[in-house]
Write an enzyme that holds these catalytic residues in place. Sequence first.
Site, PDB file in Angstrom:
ATOM      1  N   GLU A   9       5.017  -3.955  12.360  1.00  0.00           N
ATOM      2  CA  GLU A   9       3.989  -2.915  12.214  1.00  0.00           C
ATOM      3  C   GLU A   9       2.825  -3.597  11.535  1.00  0.00           C
ATOM      4  O   GLU A   9       2.845  -3.866  10.338  1.00  0.00           O
ATOM      5  CB  GLU A   9       4.530  -1.738  11.389  1.00  0.00           C
ATOM      6  CG  GLU A   9       3.687  -0.480  11.533  1.00  0.00           C
ATOM      7  CD  GLU A   9       2.691  -0.324  10.404  1.00  0.00           C
ATOM      8  OE1 GLU A   9       1.500  -0.636  10.650  1.00  0.00           O
ATOM      9  OE2 GLU A   9       3.072   0.071   9.308  1.00  0.00           O
TER      10      GLU A   9
ATOM     11  N   GLU B 166       9.304   2.737  14.179  1.00  0.00           N
ATOM     12  CA  GLU B 166      10.050   3.154  12.997  1.00  0.00           C
ATOM     13  C   GLU B 166      10.041   4.670  12.937  1.00  0.00           C
ATOM     14  O   GLU B 166       8.988   5.298  13.096  1.00  0.00           O
ATOM     15  CB  GLU B 166       9.424   2.566  11.732  1.00  0.00           C
ATOM     16  CG  GLU B 166       9.518   1.050  11.683  1.00  0.00           C
ATOM     17  CD  GLU B 166       8.929   0.452  10.414  1.00  0.00           C
ATOM     18  OE1 GLU B 166       9.587  -0.420   9.817  1.00  0.00           O
ATOM     19  OE2 GLU B 166       7.818   0.856  10.025  1.00  0.00           O
TER      20      GLU B 166
ATOM     21  N   CYS C  55      -3.123   1.203   7.182  1.00  0.00           N
ATOM     22  CA  CYS C  55      -3.352   0.698   8.539  1.00  0.00           C
ATOM     23  C   CYS C  55      -3.711   1.830   9.497  1.00  0.00           C
ATOM     24  O   CYS C  55      -4.277   1.592  10.562  1.00  0.00           O
ATOM     25  CB  CYS C  55      -2.122  -0.050   9.032  1.00  0.00           C
ATOM     26  SG  CYS C  55      -0.596   0.904   8.919  1.00  0.00           S
TER      27      CYS C  55
ATOM     28  N   ASN D 279       0.792  -1.229   0.000  1.00  0.00           N
ATOM     29  CA  ASN D 279       0.000   0.000   0.000  1.00  0.00           C
ATOM     30  C   ASN D 279       0.828   1.285   0.000  1.00  0.00           C
ATOM     31  O   ASN D 279       0.376   2.309  -0.513  1.00  0.00           O
ATOM     32  CB  ASN D 279      -0.998   0.008   1.165  1.00  0.00           C
ATOM     33  CG  ASN D 279      -0.349  -0.209   2.517  1.00  0.00           C
ATOM     34  OD1 ASN D 279       0.766  -0.708   2.621  1.00  0.00           O
ATOM     35  ND2 ASN D 279      -1.058   0.138   3.566  1.00  0.00           N
TER      36      ASN D 279
END
Length: 496
Positions: free
Chosen positions: A268, A476, A302, A169
Amino acid sequence: MTTNVTDGSVAERAREVIAKINTGLFIDGKWAEAASGARFDVFNPATEQVIATVADGGPEDAKRAIETAGRVQKDWARTSARERSEILRRAYEMVMERQDDLALIMTTEMGKPLAEAKGEVAYAADYFRWFSEEAVRIGGDHTTSGDGKTRVLVSREPVGPCVLVTPWNFPIAMGMRKIGPAIAAGCTIVFKPAALTPLSSLALVDILAEAGLPAGVLNVVCTTKASSVVSPWMSSGIARKISFTGSTEVGVRLLEQAAKHVMRSSMELGGNAPFIVFEDADLDRAVDGAVAAKMRNMGEACTAANRIFVQRPIAEEFARRLAERLGSLSVGDGAESGTDVGPLVEEKALRKVQELVDDAVNKGAKVVCGGNRPNRPGYFYSPTVLSAVPADADLMTEEIFGPVAPVLPFDTEEEAVRMANDTPFGLVGYLFTQDVDRGFRVGEALEVGMVGLNTGIVANAAAPFGGVKTSGLGREGGRVGIDEFLEYKYMAVPRV
């Protein structure tokens, strides 16, 4: 709502740019075909047409890649922080120079509008710039033990060869968000981009090589069978870290594999973001925030607002305004100027979104706008607002990953927090209020790793991105992003 037609000159430019991309495997600084000779097709989701074929790696290719990363690790770890920093800085500048072409590649392979793709390239590049600066700030410590008899020397060292696995994505941002800190820390890399969107990542490989990254530091294997490549990496005994972005289901399997070799892990994973609007909120600002949090990447994120909770006195007006905004968005090929909403990435994603909407409507939800697929080729879905969504609708517990905004009313602050936290996920939450105390109080009560207070965007290279509960492990970006790729070493030196 209008539908765009791709301009011929833009389409021709896309063909020219994509034709220049190396589409093999990249191992030990060389492009090569898969050992099996297999290749797979990459499609444009706006046209459903093949735009490229890419080498389809397998276990033999994976073995070569991880062995290369293991062999090169010691030499790469010995390079100076300044050298690693300058490689990343040069790569950052090249990415920005080629922003238009990289954006066009991304739009063509995954659908997002060109303006949004250009924004992603700039956002992604900022991770290379950020970690180029962090590379030269890797520090340690020098203290004395409490009894005064021992010098305590603490240094930071690269964790070792890293397995990086990214989703489709945000095909360039996710790669750069992982590759940047790994390079800065002195780690070698085996990297598997998503099979749906490999071209953005492959274009990045040549940029890093041109920026001076030594052969063998970055090894890239695309594949249609992820387990045939990632599992050999995980079981090799060479890899010392896994960084994965994707579904919670796959993340759990990777954690199980990592446990066998006690590998460092960053995950993640999925999200089910609540978006809370209190009756004292600036309504225009809240609608703007909802559009940003819901419609970024056609809702395929997300971090997308999945459950929109609005205090009852303003719920109807909020839904009306949101529907007005989403209903005015232009749906079409992302390569055409003026497009606001591109296609979903594949037919399977389109079917899932329609099933979730149908389930909610069958259980009593009302369609305020959208709720259907435009009559045209491509994997398009109309921006949709649903009101009166029942609590047992499937889209309340599943990631929608599409341009669908379910609006639910609430009465009290406590009820909003309870509903927001009623999920195993905990990536991000959004809330809108003009009451400062309430903003901090609710933000602190949300069980998430990130909170957007009066904003629908939270991602930033300078901030630690990540979640809690089943949304993942580690962070991150930010000052802590490089820590995921470093180990502490302590040396005791007697004072004599």
